[in-house]
Design a protein around this motif. Structure first.
Motif, PDB file in Angstrom:
ATOM      1  N   ASN A  27       0.847  -1.192   0.000  1.00 10.84           N
ATOM      2  CA  ASN A  27       0.000   0.000   0.000  1.00 10.84           C
ATOM      3  C   ASN A  27       0.887   1.247   0.000  1.00 10.84           C
ATOM      4  OD1 ASN A  27      -1.891   2.020   0.394  1.00 10.84           O
ATOM      5  ND2 ASN A  27      -2.996   0.908   1.985  1.00 10.84           N
ATOM      6  N   PRO A  28       0.818   2.090  -1.025  1.00 17.06           N
ATOM      7  CA  PRO A  28       1.683   3.286  -1.090  1.00 17.06           C
ATOM      8  C   PRO A  28       1.484   4.232   0.090  1.00 17.06           C
ATOM      9  CG  PRO A  28       0.654   2.866  -3.223  1.00 17.06           C
ATOM     10  CD  PRO A  28      -0.008   1.950  -2.241  1.00 17.06           C
ATOM     11  N   SER A  29       0.300   4.262   0.658  1.00 16.38           N
ATOM     12  CA  SER A  29       0.049   5.186   1.772  1.00 16.38           C
ATOM     13  C   SER A  29       0.895   4.827   2.997  1.00 16.38           C
ATOM     14  CB  SER A  29      -1.437   5.181   2.149  1.00 16.38           C
ATOM     15  OG  SER A  29      -1.851   3.893   2.578  1.00 16.38           O
ATOM     16  N   THR A  30       1.273   3.550   3.129  1.00 22.60           N
ATOM     17  CA  THR A  30       2.129   3.150   4.244  1.00 22.60           C
ATOM     18  C   THR A  30       3.464   3.882   4.196  1.00 22.60           C
ATOM     19  OG1 THR A  30       1.142   0.942   4.304  1.00 22.60           O
ATOM     20  CG2 THR A  30       3.287   1.202   5.365  1.00 22.60           C
ATOM     21  N   TYR A  31       4.040   3.990   3.009  1.00 24.50           N
ATOM     22  CA  TYR A  31       5.321   4.672   2.862  1.00 24.50           C
ATOM     23  C   TYR A  31       5.164   6.179   3.022  1.00 24.50           C
ATOM     24  CZ  TYR A  31       6.587   0.111   1.079  1.00 24.50           C
ATOM     25  OH  TYR A  31       6.800  -1.242   0.963  1.00 24.50           O
ATOM     26  N   LEU A  32       4.000   6.688   2.641  1.00 18.54           N
ATOM     27  CA  LEU A  32       3.733   8.105   2.863  1.00 18.54           C
ATOM     28  C   LEU A  32       3.685   8.404   4.364  1.00 18.54           C
ATOM     29  CD1 LEU A  32       2.914  10.946   1.910  1.00 18.54           C
ATOM     30  CD2 LEU A  32       0.539  10.139   1.848  1.00 18.54           C
ATOM     31  N   PHE A  33       3.010   7.540   5.119  1.00 16.50           N
ATOM     32  CA  PHE A  33       2.931   7.727   6.563  1.00 16.50           C
ATOM     33  C   PHE A  33       4.307   7.601   7.214  1.00 16.50           C
ATOM     34  CE2 PHE A  33      -1.610   5.956   6.178  1.00 16.50           C
ATOM     35  CZ  PHE A  33      -2.115   7.235   5.977  1.00 16.50           C
ATOM     36  N   GLN A  34       5.120   6.654   6.729  1.00 12.96           N
ATOM     37  CA  GLN A  34       6.478   6.509   7.268  1.00 12.96           C
ATOM     38  C   GLN A  34       7.313   7.760   6.986  1.00 12.96           C
ATOM     39  OE1 GLN A  34       7.614   2.658   5.461  1.00 12.96           O
ATOM     40  NE2 GLN A  34       7.996   1.955   7.544  1.00 12.96           N
ATOM     41  N   ALA A  83      -4.214   6.740  11.452  1.00 16.96           N
ATOM     42  CA  ALA A  83      -4.227   6.721   9.985  1.00 16.96           C
ATOM     43  C   ALA A  83      -3.990   5.312   9.445  1.00 16.96           C
ATOM     44  CB  ALA A  83      -3.168   7.677   9.442  1.00 16.96           C
ATOM     45  N   LEU A  84      -3.164   4.537  10.138  1.00 16.55           N
ATOM     46  CA  LEU A  84      -2.881   3.169   9.699  1.00 16.55           C
ATOM     47  C   LEU A  84      -4.002   2.196  10.061  1.00 16.55           C
ATOM     48  CD1 LEU A  84       0.914   2.839  10.588  1.00 16.55           C
ATOM     49  CD2 LEU A  84      -0.079   2.819   8.298  1.00 16.55           C
ATOM     50  N   ARG A 100      -8.819   1.947   8.465  1.00 17.50           N
ATOM     51  CA  ARG A 100      -9.484   1.055   7.510  1.00 17.50           C
ATOM     52  C   ARG A 100      -9.347  -0.415   7.884  1.00 17.50           C
ATOM     53  NH1 ARG A 100     -10.601   3.697   2.638  1.00 17.50           N
ATOM     54  NH2 ARG A 100      -9.749   5.816   2.519  1.00 17.50           N
TER      55      ARG A 100
END
Length: 286
Positions: free
Chosen positions: A25-32, A74-75, A78
């Motif tokens: 999931n690209p959003s995981t790397y955004l959050f990191q 955020a993680l 969902r």
């Protein structure tokens, strides 16, 4: 649904599935990226670390709970809502796995991502050793505190997310509850509350804040009360998550009356024991 033993191979398969879903999931790397960038901006720019003449990881522990109260919801927002709405949760329940497999696989997949993100902050520790001679015990307890904060926030957010199927609503309620828990441990907020509440009420708010107990750990000491708080309360949140999922599945509180009684006894007993051990002064110096 039948209760079954937690088989390691079933848990590992579900854990790898959940972990891959986060890694893909690209959003995981955004959050990191937000996590690491936010911490570094606070330490090196806002707090002006290089001009402070104080080689200590304390700044990390000051900002870490505030970053986590944004990142963890955020993680997890969902984690239940989407699976319940599209019947994914019912499909997984039809497999020979228990709810505990599902809950712990989701929990430890997020926990793994956040701990890996925490380890990416190692250049900050190298910088501290390069600039000064920090206490090794404080370094160790700082990272233990960060891991315990992650453990606490994930369990809390998993529970709150199970209550609200909508991802935005889940994020909002997790953010607000986490925010007030952090705020209750802030000394400036205590001074503000002095105008409205008696000392007993303020002290009650204070002992349920994770900040209160990380302040003990940052001194390089591991005390029993802090470990109790960061282990028992997350486990309670996980039990609440299980009950919340059962309630959604059976859609009847009468069928879960016995479970509710057991859960209430465990919760009240944990709170009572927590209040009793608060006065203990046993600690281990590192």
């Amino acid at each position: 649904m039948k209760y079954m033993k937690i088989k390691p191979y079933l848990f590992s398969n579900l854990f790898l599935y959940e972990l891959k879903s986060l890694l893909y999931n690209p959003s995981t790397y955004l959050f990191q990226f937000i996590f690491i960038t936010g911490i570094n901006i606070f330490i090196f720019l806002v707090s002006d670390f290089f001009n402070s003449d104080y080689a200590s990881p304390r700044l990390l522990l000051i900002i870490f709970p505030w970053i986590c109260l944004l990142l963890v919801p955020a993680l997890t927002m969902r984690i239940w809502g989407i699976s319940v709405n599209n019947n994914e949760f019912e499909l997984i329940r039809s497999f020979p796995v228990s709810d505990w497999h599902i809950i712990f696989s989701k929990f430890f997949s997020i926990f793994t991502i956040l701990v890996l993100s925490l380890l990416l902050l190692f250049p900050f520790i190298i910088t501290i050793y390069y600039l000064g001679n920090p206490d090794d015990g404080i370094i160790i307890t700082t990272f233990i505190s960060c891991i315990l904060i992650i453990f606490f926030y994930i369990s809390l957010s998993l529970f709150l997310s199970s209550l609200v199927p909508d991802p935005v609503g889940s994020f909002t309620i997790s953010l607000m509850v986490s925010f007030f828990l952090v705020l209750f441990g802030w000394n400036s907020f205590h001074k503000f509350l002095d105008n409205f509440f008696p000392i007993l009420v303020i002290d009650t708010f204070k002992i349920f804040s994770p900040i209160t107990w990380t302040d003990f750990l940052i001194t390089g000491r591991i005390n029993f009360q802090s470990i109790y708080y960061f282990i028992v309360f997350p486990l309670l949140f996980i039990l609440f998550t299980k009950f919340s999922l059962d309630l959604k599945y059976y859609n009847s509180l009468k069928l879960l009356k016995k479970n509710l009684i057991y859960l209430s006894i465990i919760f009240l007993g944990s709170i009572f024991l927590f209040i009793k051990i608060k006065s203990l002064n046993y600690s281990i110096d590192l």
